[in-house]
Design a protein around this motif. Structure first.
Motif, PDB file in Angstrom:
ATOM      1  N   GLN A  11      -2.790   7.048  -1.955  1.00 15.75           N
ATOM      2  CA  GLN A  11      -3.807   8.049  -2.269  1.00 15.75           C
ATOM      3  C   GLN A  11      -4.492   7.723  -3.593  1.00 15.75           C
ATOM      4  OE1 GLN A  11      -0.876  11.428  -1.828  1.00 15.75           O
ATOM      5  NE2 GLN A  11      -2.625  12.373  -0.804  1.00 15.75           N
ATOM      6  N   TRP A  12      -5.793   7.982  -3.649  1.00 17.05           N
ATOM      7  CA  TRP A  12      -6.584   7.687  -4.847  1.00 17.05           C
ATOM      8  C   TRP A  12      -7.131   8.986  -5.441  1.00 17.05           C
ATOM      9  CZ3 TRP A  12      -7.709   4.990  -8.850  1.00 17.05           C
ATOM     10  CH2 TRP A  12      -8.977   5.001  -9.442  1.00 17.05           C
ATOM     11  N   THR A  60       6.796   6.271  -7.754  1.00 18.74           N
ATOM     12  CA  THR A  60       8.063   6.945  -8.039  1.00 18.74           C
ATOM     13  C   THR A  60       8.518   7.927  -6.964  1.00 18.74           C
ATOM     14  OG1 THR A  60       7.021   8.804  -9.200  1.00 18.74           O
ATOM     15  CG2 THR A  60       7.528   6.838 -10.502  1.00 18.74           C
ATOM     16  N   LEU A  61       7.572   8.526  -6.223  1.00 15.68           N
ATOM     17  CA  LEU A  61       7.883   9.638  -5.314  1.00 15.68           C
ATOM     18  C   LEU A  61       8.593  10.774  -6.057  1.00 15.68           C
ATOM     19  CD1 LEU A  61       9.039   7.953  -1.957  1.00 15.68           C
ATOM     20  CD2 LEU A  61       6.763   8.712  -2.646  1.00 15.68           C
ATOM     21  N   ASP A  62       8.267  10.932  -7.322  1.00 16.37           N
ATOM     22  CA  ASP A  62       8.892  11.943  -8.178  1.00 16.37           C
ATOM     23  C   ASP A  62       7.904  13.093  -8.365  1.00 16.37           C
ATOM     24  OD1 ASP A  62       9.689  13.426 -10.517  1.00 16.37           O
ATOM     25  OD2 ASP A  62      10.998  11.771 -11.067  1.00 16.37           O
ATOM     26  N   ALA A  63       8.294  14.286  -7.915  1.00 18.03           N
ATOM     27  CA  ALA A  63       7.404  15.444  -7.988  1.00 18.03           C
ATOM     28  C   ALA A  63       7.053  15.790  -9.430  1.00 18.03           C
ATOM     29  CB  ALA A  63       8.048  16.636  -7.300  1.00 18.03           C
ATOM     30  N   VAL A  81      -5.377   8.044 -10.906  1.00 15.12           N
ATOM     31  CA  VAL A  81      -4.024   7.885 -10.376  1.00 15.12           C
ATOM     32  C   VAL A  81      -4.069   7.321  -8.959  1.00 15.12           C
ATOM     33  CG1 VAL A  81      -1.870   9.055  -9.727  1.00 15.12           C
ATOM     34  CG2 VAL A  81      -3.129   9.797 -11.775  1.00 15.12           C
ATOM     35  N   LEU A  82      -3.231   6.328  -8.719  1.00 12.09           N
ATOM     36  CA  LEU A  82      -2.934   5.835  -7.379  1.00 12.09           C
ATOM     37  C   LEU A  82      -1.514   6.293  -7.043  1.00 12.09           C
ATOM     38  CD1 LEU A  82      -4.379   2.240  -7.736  1.00 12.09           C
ATOM     39  CD2 LEU A  82      -5.031   3.813  -5.904  1.00 12.09           C
ATOM     40  N   ARG A  83      -1.362   7.042  -5.944  1.00 11.85           N
ATOM     41  CA  ARG A  83      -0.039   7.586  -5.614  1.00 11.85           C
ATOM     42  C   ARG A  83       0.433   7.027  -4.285  1.00 11.85           C
ATOM     43  NH1 ARG A  83      -0.675  12.801  -6.869  1.00 11.85           N
ATOM     44  NH2 ARG A  83       0.077  12.210  -8.942  1.00 11.85           N
ATOM     45  N   ARG A  84       1.600   6.412  -4.316  1.00 12.68           N
ATOM     46  CA  ARG A  84       2.187   5.815  -3.115  1.00 12.68           C
ATOM     47  C   ARG A  84       2.828   6.878  -2.232  1.00 12.68           C
ATOM     48  NH1 ARG A  84       3.675   0.630  -5.022  1.00 12.68           N
ATOM     49  NH2 ARG A  84       1.749  -0.541  -5.236  1.00 12.68           N
ATOM     50  N   SER A  85       2.779   6.646  -0.925  1.00 13.21           N
ATOM     51  CA  SER A  85       3.481   7.532   0.019  1.00 13.21           C
ATOM     52  C   SER A  85       4.906   7.055   0.255  1.00 13.21           C
ATOM     53  CB  SER A  85       2.720   7.593   1.338  1.00 13.21           C
ATOM     54  OG  SER A  85       2.558   6.286   1.882  1.00 13.21           O
ATOM     55  N   THR A  86       5.146   5.770   0.011  1.00 13.57           N
ATOM     56  CA  THR A  86       6.503   5.203   0.049  1.00 13.57           C
ATOM     57  C   THR A  86       6.633   4.249  -1.131  1.00 13.57           C
ATOM     58  OG1 THR A  86       5.785   3.387   1.489  1.00 13.57           O
ATOM     59  CG2 THR A  86       6.719   5.334   2.562  1.00 13.57           C
ATOM     60  N   VAL A  87       7.841   4.110  -1.634  1.00 20.90           N
ATOM     61  CA  VAL A  87       8.076   3.226  -2.773  1.00 20.90           C
ATOM     62  C   VAL A  87       8.011   1.767  -2.317  1.00 20.90           C
ATOM     63  CG1 VAL A  87       9.768   2.476  -4.487  1.00 20.90           C
ATOM     64  CG2 VAL A  87       9.447   4.919  -4.041  1.00 20.90           C
TER      65      VAL A  87
END
Length: 384
Positions: A11-12, A60-63, A81-87
């Motif tokens: 996600q961007w 990180t998958l850290d809330a 921020v770029l957020r991964r859905s899986t590490v």
């Protein structure tokens, strides 16, 4: 597994500031908790250079990390921020993703353990503008901590005056100390995201960069790095396998227009069998067992005659380059050089099938005694 398959679900969350930045800083985050991340991000946003774009790759998958980054974006419009859905766990993959979104002509790499001095980016930019024909790099202060977590020593990295050929022995350029120009990436490609270089992609990139461009050490203290982080990264590296990988030409496959098709876990059939086995092991631990289910062992053309050559020398000199770097492949890939300036690594003896000592034998006698007690005693070659 290709780069494109790994990053397609990321996600961007774009920055709100649309003005043209002078530097894009690509910050990969994988650590536990948000304390280190907060220090790193705040040290970037507090820079005296205001025309920056900060892209954080959240792997990180850290809330708690996600919540803090969302809050930080509201406070500073330069943060994306770029957020991964899986590490994924491979920093170079994150830096590639961030580079695709970067808008500045100059880039800096970082991880959450890196902290920047307040004037670092402004000083580095000034040096780059003063000497645009060079790729400039500064240095970092390395901090030691005691068991209570208190800083007990700070030392400046004084190795920056070394010849660039010494990069073939060890990495003396800090990850966050280089101002990378876009034109260099267009010429040689970007970082290699292969699982083999998970902890050594920056080192490999500096080596490739120095082979095509003149790099210049500048007297700029960029920031602070924790010594324990450096040791942890080094401990995860199989130096023989990494050296064989780094000595193999890959620039054409790492160009930005082609890098999405780059295979993260494919072994190279020209490499020795033990290096291909290291590749398979790293794929299991880094990418998960399911990534290689059903995969077949890639056979090499000369598995029966695999071997590695260890060169021990006072320095990485012209004769070393002439006699060993210029060997035809795959033989030039299976060379490793250690120098007397290092603490000569015992692990280097484990895989060497022959040792050549150049220039002088006496300084290496203790090292060679250990070699003679191993299987190398009948293949030891010595220079004068």
């Amino acid at each position: 597994m290709k780069v494109e398959a790994v990053i397609r679900d990321t996600q961007w969350f774009a920055e709100m500031d649309n003005s043209q930045p002078e530097v894009s800083l690509l910050l990969y985050v994988r650590g536990d908790g948000k304390s280190e991340l907060v220090r790193a991000v705040e040290s970037v946003l507090a820079q005296t250079l205001k025309a920056i774009q900060l892209i954080v790759i959240d792997d990180t998958l850290d809330a708690e990390v996600s919540t803090w980054l969302a809050s930080a974006q509201k406070r500073d419009p330069r943060l994306a921020v770029l957020r991964r859905s899986t590490v994924v766990g491979i920093p170079a993959v994150g830096w590639i993703e961030a580079l695709k979104r970067a808008r500045a002509p100059l880039y800096v790499l970082a991880k959450e353990s890196d902290r920047f001095h307040r004037e670092a980016l402004e000083q580095m930019l000034r040096e780059a503008q003063r000497t645009p024909e060079f790729v400039c790099f500064g240095y970092v202060d390395i901090v030691e901590h005691d068991e209570s977590g208190n800083a007990r020593a700070v030392k400046s990295d004084k190795e920056r005056g070394k010849s660039m050929v010494e990069l073939r022995v060890h990495n003396f350029i800090a990850r966050n100390a280089v101002l990378i120009p876009h034109y260099a990436i267009e010429a040689i490609g970007f970082l290699d995201p292969h699982v083999m270089l998970s902890q050594a992609a920056e080192w490999d990139f500096w080596r490739r960069l120095s082979e095509s461009f003149e790099m210049k050490a500048v007297d700029v203290a960029v920031g602070v790095c924790d010594a324990s982080t450096i040791r942890a990264d080094a401990a995860e590296v199989d130096l023989w396998a990494v050296e064989e990988w780094m000595r193999t030409f890959r620039n054409d496959r790492l160009l930005l227009e082609l890098i999405d098709d780059y295979e993260l876990d494919a072994p190279d059939p020209t490499h020795a069998k033990v290096t291909r086995e290291v590749c398979a092991d790293l794929t299991r631990t880094r990418l998960g067992e399911h990534r290689i289910d059903g995969a077949k062992e890639v056979a090499g053309s000369n598995d029966e005659t695999d071997g590695y050559l260890l060169i021990v020398n006072v320095a990485y000199d012209a004769s070393t380059t002439l006699y060993f770097d210029l060997l035809p492949p795959p033989f030039n890939h299976r060379v490793r050089v250690v120098t007397v300036g290092q603490n000569l690594p015992l692990e280097a003896l484990a895989r060497a099938t022959a040792i050549i000592v150049s220039r002088a034998v006496r300084p290496y006698e203790a090292y060679l005694d250990i070699a003679r007690q191993t299987r190398h005693s009948d293949v030891l070659l010595s220079g004068r």
